[in-house]
Design a protein around this motif. Structure first.
Motif, PDB file in Angstrom:
ATOM      1  N   ASP A  41      30.976 -26.374  71.836  1.00 56.64           N
ATOM      2  CA  ASP A  41      30.957 -24.948  72.193  1.00 56.64           C
ATOM      3  C   ASP A  41      32.378 -24.425  72.390  1.00 56.64           C
ATOM      4  O   ASP A  41      32.715 -23.318  71.942  1.00 56.64           O
ATOM      5  CB  ASP A  41      30.136 -24.723  73.465  1.00 56.64           C
ATOM      6  CG  ASP A  41      28.639 -24.849  73.236  1.00 56.64           C
ATOM      7  OD1 ASP A  41      28.205 -24.773  72.062  1.00 56.64           O
ATOM      8  OD2 ASP A  41      27.908 -25.034  74.230  1.00 56.64           O
ATOM      9  N   LEU A  42      33.222 -25.215  73.067  1.00 59.69           N
ATOM     10  CA  LEU A  42      34.620 -24.830  73.247  1.00 59.69           C
ATOM     11  C   LEU A  42      35.317 -24.710  71.901  1.00 59.69           C
ATOM     12  O   LEU A  42      36.097 -23.768  71.665  1.00 59.69           O
ATOM     13  CB  LEU A  42      35.345 -25.864  74.118  1.00 59.69           C
ATOM     14  CG  LEU A  42      36.874 -25.728  74.198  1.00 59.69           C
ATOM     15  CD1 LEU A  42      37.268 -24.429  74.890  1.00 59.69           C
ATOM     16  CD2 LEU A  42      37.482 -26.935  74.925  1.00 59.69           C
ATOM     17  N   THR A  43      35.047 -25.650  71.008  1.00 59.40           N
ATOM     18  CA  THR A  43      35.669 -25.625  69.689  1.00 59.40           C
ATOM     19  C   THR A  43      35.266 -24.371  68.922  1.00 59.40           C
ATOM     20  O   THR A  43      36.111 -23.724  68.281  1.00 59.40           O
ATOM     21  CB  THR A  43      35.292 -26.882  68.892  1.00 59.40           C
ATOM     22  OG1 THR A  43      35.643 -28.050  69.642  1.00 59.40           O
ATOM     23  CG2 THR A  43      36.016 -26.911  67.559  1.00 59.40           C
ATOM     24  N   ARG A  44      33.989 -24.012  68.976  1.00 56.19           N
ATOM     25  CA  ARG A  44      33.536 -22.788  68.298  1.00 56.19           C
ATOM     26  C   ARG A  44      34.229 -21.556  68.881  1.00 56.19           C
ATOM     27  O   ARG A  44      34.634 -20.650  68.143  1.00 56.19           O
ATOM     28  CB  ARG A  44      32.024 -22.639  68.414  1.00 56.19           C
ATOM     29  CG  ARG A  44      31.226 -23.688  67.658  1.00 56.19           C
ATOM     30  CD  ARG A  44      29.740 -23.367  67.676  1.00 56.19           C
ATOM     31  NE  ARG A  44      28.964 -24.492  67.197  1.00 56.19           N
ATOM     32  CZ  ARG A  44      28.407 -25.407  67.986  1.00 56.19           C
ATOM     33  NH1 ARG A  44      28.524 -25.304  69.308  1.00 56.19           N
ATOM     34  NH2 ARG A  44      27.721 -26.405  67.477  1.00 56.19           N
ATOM     35  N   GLU A  45      34.371 -21.539  70.193  1.00 58.11           N
ATOM     36  CA  GLU A  45      35.033 -20.406  70.842  1.00 58.11           C
ATOM     37  C   GLU A  45      36.486 -20.306  70.394  1.00 58.11           C
ATOM     38  O   GLU A  45      36.973 -19.214  70.056  1.00 58.11           O
ATOM     39  CB  GLU A  45      34.959 -20.574  72.361  1.00 58.11           C
ATOM     40  CG  GLU A  45      35.668 -19.472  73.141  1.00 58.11           C
ATOM     41  CD  GLU A  45      35.699 -19.760  74.633  1.00 58.11           C
ATOM     42  OE1 GLU A  45      36.585 -19.206  75.306  1.00 58.11           O
ATOM     43  OE2 GLU A  45      34.857 -20.533  75.121  1.00 58.11           O
ATOM     44  N   LEU A  46      37.195 -21.440  70.382  1.00 51.28           N
ATOM     45  CA  LEU A  46      38.591 -21.438  69.942  1.00 51.28           C
ATOM     46  C   LEU A  46      38.699 -21.081  68.465  1.00 51.28           C
ATOM     47  O   LEU A  46      39.629 -20.361  68.059  1.00 51.28           O
ATOM     48  CB  LEU A  46      39.212 -22.803  70.201  1.00 51.28           C
ATOM     49  CG  LEU A  46      39.521 -23.146  71.657  1.00 51.28           C
ATOM     50  CD1 LEU A  46      39.891 -24.609  71.791  1.00 51.28           C
ATOM     51  CD2 LEU A  46      40.647 -22.264  72.192  1.00 51.28           C
ATOM     52  N   ALA A  47      37.770 -21.575  67.659  1.00 50.75           N
ATOM     53  CA  ALA A  47      37.796 -21.272  66.234  1.00 50.75           C
ATOM     54  C   ALA A  47      37.623 -19.778  65.991  1.00 50.75           C
ATOM     55  O   ALA A  47      38.288 -19.187  65.135  1.00 50.75           O
ATOM     56  CB  ALA A  47      36.716 -22.064  65.503  1.00 50.75           C
ATOM     57  N   THR A  48      36.732 -19.169  66.760  1.00 50.45           N
ATOM     58  CA  THR A  48      36.506 -17.728  66.616  1.00 50.45           C
ATOM     59  C   THR A  48      37.701 -16.928  67.112  1.00 50.45           C
ATOM     60  O   THR A  48      38.145 -15.973  66.470  1.00 50.45           O
ATOM     61  CB  THR A  48      35.244 -17.321  67.391  1.00 50.45           C
ATOM     62  OG1 THR A  48      34.113 -18.028  66.870  1.00 50.45           O
ATOM     63  CG2 THR A  48      34.998 -15.818  67.271  1.00 50.45           C
ATOM     64  N   ARG A  49      38.248 -17.331  68.266  1.00 53.54           N
ATOM     65  CA  ARG A  49      39.312 -16.552  68.902  1.00 53.54           C
ATOM     66  C   ARG A  49      40.688 -16.814  68.292  1.00 53.54           C
ATOM     67  O   ARG A  49      41.486 -15.892  68.118  1.00 53.54           O
ATOM     68  CB  ARG A  49      39.348 -16.873  70.396  1.00 53.54           C
ATOM     69  CG  ARG A  49      40.313 -15.992  71.198  1.00 53.54           C
ATOM     70  CD  ARG A  49      40.297 -16.324  72.675  1.00 53.54           C
ATOM     71  NE  ARG A  49      40.968 -17.580  72.971  1.00 53.54           N
ATOM     72  CZ  ARG A  49      40.406 -18.604  73.604  1.00 53.54           C
ATOM     73  NH1 ARG A  49      39.142 -18.523  73.994  1.00 53.54           N
ATOM     74  NH2 ARG A  49      41.093 -19.708  73.847  1.00 53.54           N
ATOM     75  N   GLU A  50      40.989 -18.069  67.968  1.00 53.81           N
ATOM     76  CA  GLU A  50      42.345 -18.436  67.581  1.00 53.81           C
ATOM     77  C   GLU A  50      42.532 -18.649  66.080  1.00 53.81           C
ATOM     78  O   GLU A  50      43.664 -18.607  65.601  1.00 53.81           O
ATOM     79  CB  GLU A  50      42.764 -19.724  68.305  1.00 53.81           C
ATOM     80  CG  GLU A  50      42.745 -19.635  69.821  1.00 53.81           C
ATOM     81  CD  GLU A  50      43.848 -18.743  70.374  1.00 53.81           C
ATOM     82  OE1 GLU A  50      44.832 -18.497  69.637  1.00 53.81           O
ATOM     83  OE2 GLU A  50      43.717 -18.290  71.526  1.00 53.81           O
ATOM     84  N   LEU A  51      41.445 -18.892  65.345  1.00 47.61           N
ATOM     85  CA  LEU A  51      41.608 -19.281  63.948  1.00 47.61           C
ATOM     86  C   LEU A  51      41.094 -18.250  62.949  1.00 47.61           C
ATOM     87  O   LEU A  51      41.813 -17.859  62.029  1.00 47.61           O
ATOM     88  CB  LEU A  51      40.898 -20.622  63.680  1.00 47.61           C
ATOM     89  CG  LEU A  51      41.210 -21.801  64.594  1.00 47.61           C
ATOM     90  CD1 LEU A  51      40.531 -23.061  64.067  1.00 47.61           C
ATOM     91  CD2 LEU A  51      42.696 -22.015  64.730  1.00 47.61           C
ATOM     92  N   ALA A  52      39.845 -17.838  63.124  1.00 50.79           N
ATOM     93  CA  ALA A  52      39.141 -17.110  62.066  1.00 50.79           C
ATOM     94  C   ALA A  52      39.895 -15.882  61.568  1.00 50.79           C
ATOM     95  O   ALA A  52      39.968 -15.623  60.362  1.00 50.79           O
ATOM     96  CB  ALA A  52      37.744 -16.720  62.547  1.00 50.79           C
TER      97      ALA A  52
ATOM     98  N   HIS B 266      28.236 -31.505  73.768  1.00 54.72           N
ATOM     99  CA  HIS B 266      27.767 -30.142  73.481  1.00 54.72           C
ATOM    100  C   HIS B 266      28.773 -29.120  73.986  1.00 54.72           C
ATOM    101  O   HIS B 266      29.096 -28.143  73.288  1.00 54.72           O
ATOM    102  CB  HIS B 266      26.400 -29.908  74.128  1.00 54.72           C
ATOM    103  CG  HIS B 266      25.254 -30.525  73.389  1.00 54.72           C
ATOM    104  ND1 HIS B 266      24.653 -29.916  72.303  1.00 54.72           N
ATOM    105  CD2 HIS B 266      24.596 -31.700  73.577  1.00 54.72           C
ATOM    106  CE1 HIS B 266      23.672 -30.683  71.863  1.00 54.72           C
ATOM    107  NE2 HIS B 266      23.617 -31.776  72.614  1.00 54.72           N
ATOM    108  N   ASP B 267      29.266 -29.325  75.189  1.00 55.77           N
ATOM    109  CA  ASP B 267      30.254 -28.398  75.767  1.00 55.77           C
ATOM    110  C   ASP B 267      31.532 -28.386  74.936  1.00 55.77           C
ATOM    111  O   ASP B 267      32.141 -27.324  74.733  1.00 55.77           O
ATOM    112  CB  ASP B 267      30.569 -28.793  77.206  1.00 55.77           C
ATOM    113  CG  ASP B 267      29.388 -28.612  78.148  1.00 55.77           C
ATOM    114  OD1 ASP B 267      28.456 -27.862  77.785  1.00 55.77           O
ATOM    115  OD2 ASP B 267      29.397 -29.229  79.238  1.00 55.77           O
ATOM    116  N   LEU B 268      31.942 -29.548  74.460  1.00 56.66           N
ATOM    117  CA  LEU B 268      33.156 -29.635  73.662  1.00 56.66           C
ATOM    118  C   LEU B 268      33.008 -28.856  72.352  1.00 56.66           C
ATOM    119  O   LEU B 268      33.917 -28.131  71.932  1.00 56.66           O
ATOM    120  CB  LEU B 268      33.494 -31.091  73.370  1.00 56.66           C
ATOM    121  CG  LEU B 268      34.695 -31.356  72.455  1.00 56.66           C
ATOM    122  CD1 LEU B 268      35.967 -30.760  73.045  1.00 56.66           C
ATOM    123  CD2 LEU B 268      34.855 -32.851  72.218  1.00 56.66           C
TER     124      LEU B 268
END
Length: 383
Positions: free
Chosen positions: A17-28, A13-15
């Motif tokens: 959540d981290l992926t969503r955070e990176l996707a929002t910050r670094e990718l989208a 679950h934590d992983l």
């Protein structure tokens, strides 16, 4: 929309959540710009590597994160929902690390921490201009040359061509057929290793593939992976897992298209009502959602078989086939829901539509997947 996920551990679950955070910050916010410029996002991949996302299914003792494929494919799905080229790159890089991990010598495996940490980016050189699906007929040849091998030939459709730090090259060291194929690792910058101009692609322009020409490329003897003649076996083992990666990319892309189309259908008003209230649109959205759920279920079933150490290649073929066909249908319907707006680059639906097509081709065309599945039915292997 946040998908309700059943995960094996709190760490998973934590992983995610981290992926969503990176996707929002670094990718989208970067995808459209990089795609328009056709610029390869090497620094983004390096960031993901340093965050631990490029070695997820590999053991901790070699620099991986020891995550089951069940979790890894869901990470890819999230990444693909923000930027397909990044998710596809992660999948290809994970595939490229497999030969050294599974068959490499002790000396070769010392590079795994840098590979899995994203400091070294990999490429997988199997397809050739005259043959993609018929991989056993490849023509690139390696012949003994002093203290190593001399590589000559051309590889085609290579993701990370010109950007990778190491290239897994499947080449002919013996006679015709699969038993004459070996795998060697060629480092970027090796004289005679010549990346060509990127292809002018329909989609994935920030990670366009290219040909690699090997012209008298000398590879040291200790860069042979495994025994001579087992290259085809290595390639097929890696592709089974790679098909799960592409299926995950397809599910993530389709989910993004559904979410965007649903939001648009709730906001776009015609005849005094949101268009989502009309059955003609609402039923399209319902079919899209159902197909995505089915694709995700097939994918997770195949991933769990792999995690359990059970045969999974046929289920991986089914997942790749169904998920990528679903992505093509869903992105097509997303453009239709948006109407004229879906046909212009102001909305991402047209880009997703163009990107979905390649997923039906890479890691074995969907015709090859049907061939694999049908043969398992008509010519089953008996234990």
């Amino acid at each position: 929309m946040t998908v309700d996920r059943l995960l094996p551990t709190p760490e998973a679950h934590d992983l995610l959540d981290l992926t969503r955070e990176l996707a929002t910050r670094e990718l989208a916010g970067k995808a459209a710009d990089f795609e328009a410029r056709g610029e390869f996002p090497r620094d983004v991949l390096r960031t993901l590597g340093r965050s631990g996302l490029l070695g997820l299914p590999y053991p901790e003792e070699v620099g991986g994160a020891a995550q089951p494929y069940e979790v890894y494919v869901q990470v890819l799905e999230i990444l693909a929902g923000s930027w397909l080229a990044i998710a596809e790159s992660v999948s290809v890089h994970t595939l490229s690390c497999y030969p050294v991990f599974a068959h490499g010598s002790e000396r070769q495996r010392k590079s795994l921490p840098d590979m899995l940490g994203g400091e070294l980016l990999g490429a997988y050189c199997l397809s050739e201009p005259q043959g993609g699906s018929d991989a056993a007929s490849l023509l690139t040849r390696a012949v003994p040359d002093g203290d190593g091998w001399r590589l000559d030939g051309t590889k085609a459709w290579i993701t990370h061509a010109g950007h990778a730090d190491f290239y897994n090259v499947f080449c002919r060291t013996g006679g015709p057929g699969p038993k004459g194929i070996s795998c060697v690792i060629a480092d970027a910058g090796t004289p005679g290793l010549q990346p060509q101009k990127p292809e002018r692609t329909m989609g994935l322009r920030s990670s366009a593939p290219a040909q690699i020409v090997f012209d008298g490329c000398h590879v040291p003897a200790d860069r042979l992976v495994g025994a001579e003649g087992i290259g085809f076996t290595i390639a097929m083992e890696a592709l089974d897992a790679g098909r799960l990666g592409i299926a995950a990319c397809a599910v993530g892309l389709a989910q993004a298209a559904l979410d965007y189309a649903t939001s648009y259908a709730q906001e776009r008003v015609q005849f005094g009502r949101p268009i989502g209230d009309f059955q003609g649109v609402g039923f399209m959205l319902a079919d899209m959602a159902t197909q995505i759920s089915a694709a995700r279920a097939l994918l997770l079933h195949a991933a769990r078989l792999k995690d359990a150490g059970r045969p999974f290649s046929i289920e991986a073929a089914k997942a790749k086939l169904f998920a990528t066909d679903t992505a093509m249908r869903v992105t097509t319907d997303a453009v239709q829901v948006l109407g004229g707006a879906g046909y212009v680059a102001d909305h991402p639906a047209e880009r997703w539509f163009r990107e979905a097509k390649v997923l039906q081709i890479v890691e074995g065309t969907n015709q090859i997947q049907r061939l694999v599945i049908s043969r398992s039915l008509t010519h089953p292997v008996r234990s």
